[in-house]
Design an enzyme around this catalytic site. Structure first.
Site, short mmCIF file in Angstrom:
data_model
loop_
_atom_site.label_atom_id
_atom_site.label_comp_id
_atom_site.label_asym_id
_atom_site.label_seq_id
_atom_site.Cartn_x
_atom_site.Cartn_y
_atom_site.Cartn_z
N TYR A 153 0.86 -1.18 0.00
CA TYR A 153 0.00 0.00 0.00
C TYR A 153 0.89 1.23 0.00
O TYR A 153 1.89 1.28 0.73
CB TYR A 153 -0.89 0.00 1.24
N ASP A 248 9.28 2.87 -1.33
CA ASP A 248 8.32 3.52 -0.44
C ASP A 248 8.74 3.19 1.00
O ASP A 248 8.42 2.13 1.52
CB ASP A 248 6.90 3.03 -0.73
N LYS A 276 5.49 9.51 8.04
CA LYS A 276 5.38 9.00 9.42
C LYS A 276 6.50 9.52 10.33
O LYS A 276 6.50 10.68 10.74
CB LYS A 276 5.29 7.47 9.39
P1 KE4 Z 1 -0.29 8.64 4.42
O1 KE4 Z 1 -0.86 9.33 3.21
O2 KE4 Z 1 -1.33 7.86 5.20
O3 KE4 Z 1 0.55 9.58 5.31
O4 KE4 Z 1 0.80 7.56 3.91
C1 KE4 Z 1 0.38 6.61 2.97
C2 KE4 Z 1 1.31 5.42 3.03
C3 KE4 Z 1 2.31 5.30 2.08
N1 KE4 Z 1 3.17 4.27 2.10
C4 KE4 Z 1 3.10 3.31 3.07
C5 KE4 Z 1 4.08 2.18 3.05
C6 KE4 Z 1 2.11 3.39 4.07
O5 KE4 Z 1 2.05 2.43 5.03
C7 KE4 Z 1 1.20 4.46 4.06
C8 KE4 Z 1 0.09 4.59 5.09
N2 KE4 Z 1 0.00 3.53 6.04
C9 KE4 Z 1 -1.29 3.31 6.64
C10 KE4 Z 1 -1.26 2.08 7.56
N3 KE4 Z 1 -0.66 0.95 7.05
C11 KE4 Z 1 -1.76 4.51 7.39
C12 KE4 Z 1 -2.95 4.28 8.27
C13 KE4 Z 1 -4.20 4.82 7.66
O6 KE4 Z 1 -4.38 4.69 6.43
O7 KE4 Z 1 -5.00 5.36 8.45
#
Ligand code: KE4
Length: 435
Positions: A153, A248, A276
């Site tokens: 993801y 990523d 993060k």
């Molecule tokens: P954000 O747009 O949520 O800051 O990041 C997206 C993203 C991009 N790449 C990786 C590997 C990620 O894990 C994420 C977002 N992770 C999720 C949980 N696995 C965030 C939690 C959520 O969606 O509320």
């Protein structure tokens, strides 16, 4: 061992009332879907406060937290150094829409941590980082096609909300409503960790691929570590076909090492996406790469990308304080020393109670899969018993341990977790396995 305050009654009446009210005003009552407990059922506690490894809900119930805000809080909640850095920045104002010294300091820290990043652009989320990285890769190569991996993801980018096509090397299908088939048709999806599939799809489509994007250690199917040599194979195939390799590292960046997975595996990505931890819990994403690549980004180049609050002074202050704390020698050895026995303890407790679990761990991130077979990719992850995970999750939550509310996510150990937190958590897990 005495229960934590609020044991058994989770969530309490005030959480339930507030969540009901929230559902009338926000889709699902939340601002990100996974928080609504759809994967585990029940009502999420409404959190009110965090400190160190603990969080408290509005009914006063206390939890040992392994969610860590989905990764950012590697120092734990309300870390004093981060807090005072924020207060100091706050006193001077909190956004300008103009260059600040803090952005330059953060750029220095990030480029010093990642040898593959000569220049960096800060944005406000991991999604913005990956979305911008794709646009940049397409501009740099003049190509359109993208390759991603099943189970990875990368944020809610249209081109990456795509599921595998009918055949191994057929282009993708929309993974959600609202993504046009025409957008998905430029994205290929192959199984994570399958060397033969990777070689085949690069043989067939390599000359058309602008970029391959991967979580170098997957965390969004639960933790899955790539097979030995797989990332090097990917690096070599991308180099040979003129395809840009995007790591990523939104989760792995500053999590698995100060220099992320690139430091652990000795692989250089062409473009790295961060998020993060790099924001210390405030909204920050980043993407970076060589000078030649990054000079293509506006205003120095012809690839447009912008953001009102990009490089926000508060976010930069929280990020810089976090990175400084992580740069202290021995930090990652300490996380390893805390997490390795924790994972082993879970395995041992499951064995004692005849429970079929697999614990996948990489550094301070781990996933407890309810399955009797190794989990090496998305297909094997999906064979896990998600109902069993849901029961496990609630057994822990009711006893004051907050794990991720979904099987295909990752628990995080922070520098704020102490041995007695781990001991208490293992005792609670033992009880959960026994029932
Ligand atoms: P954000 O747009 O949520 O800051 O990041 C997206 C993203 C991009 N790449 C990786 C590997 C990620 O894990 C994420 C977002 N992770 C999720 C949980 N696995 C965030 C939690 C959520 O969606 O509320």
């Amino acid at each position: 061992m005495a229960d934590l305050p609020g044991a058994g009654a989770r969530p309490g009446p005030r959480s339930r009332a507030l969540f009901e009210a929230a559902k009338a005003l926000m889709p699902g009552g939340v601002n990100s879907p996974v928080r609504a407990f759809g994967a585990v059922g029940g009502t999420p506690p409404i959190l009110a406060r965090g400190a160190g490894a603990r969080v408290w809900d509005v009914d006063g119930a206390e939890y040992i937290d392994y969610l860590a805000s989905w990764g950012p809080l590697i120092l734990g909640h309300a870390d004093p150094d981060v807090k005072w850095a924020l207060v100091e920045a706050l006193e001077r104002g909190w956004t300008y829409g103009a260059p600040t010294e803090a952005e330059g300091e953060m750029a220095r820290l990030v480029t010093a941590a990642f040898p593959s990043i000569e220049m960096v652009r800060f944005v406000s989320s991991g999604t913005e980082a990956t979305m911008s990285a794709l646009r940049l890769a397409r501009a740099c190569t003049g190509r359109t096609a993208i390759l991603k991996f099943a189970g990875c993801y990368h944020g809610h980018v249209d081109a990456l909300l795509v599921q595998a096509g009918s055949g191994l090397a057929t282009f993708g299908l929309p993974g959600t409503a609202g993504v046009p088939a025409a957008v998905a048709a430029d994205t290929l999806v192959v199984p994570y960790g399958d060397a033969a599939a990777l070689a085949e799809v690069l043989r067939l489509h390599g000359e058309r691929l602008a970029a391959v994007i991967i979580e170098p250690v997957a965390a969004n199917m639960g933790v899955v570590t790539p097979p030995e040599g797989y990332l090097q194979q990917l690096r070599d195939l991308c180099t040979a076909s003129g395809t840009l390799l995007i790591f990523d590292e939104v989760i792995t960046g500053f999590r698995v090492a100060y220099g992320g997975a690139q430091e652990r595996f000795g692989i250089r990505a062409d473009i790295t996406c961060l998020g993060k931890i790099v924001g210390g819990g405030l909204p920050v994403g980043a993407y970076g790469g060589s000078r030649a690549i990054m000079e293509r980004v506006a205003p120095s180049g012809d690839v447009y990308q912008a953001g009102t609050l990009s490089g926000n002074p508060l976010a930069m202050a929280a990020g810089a304080a976090t990175l400084r704390a992580l740069a202290v020698p021995g930090v990652y050895d300490g996380l390893e020393a805390m997490t390795a026995p924790f994972a082993a303890g879970v395995v041992e407790a499951a064995r004692r109670h005849g429970r079929s679990v697999r614990v996948n761990r990489f550094g301070s991130m781990l996933t407890v899969f309810f399955t009797d077979a190794d989990v090496r990719d998305y297909a094997s992850a999906q064979r896990a018993d998600t109902a069993a995970y849901a029961r496990f999750f609630h057994a822990l939550l009711d006893r004051g341990v907050y794990f991720p509310p979904a099987q295909f996510e990752t628990a995080f150990v922070s520098l704020a977790h102490r041995p007695d937190d781990i001991e208490r958590t293992l005792a609670v897990i033992e009880e959960a396995f026994a029932n």
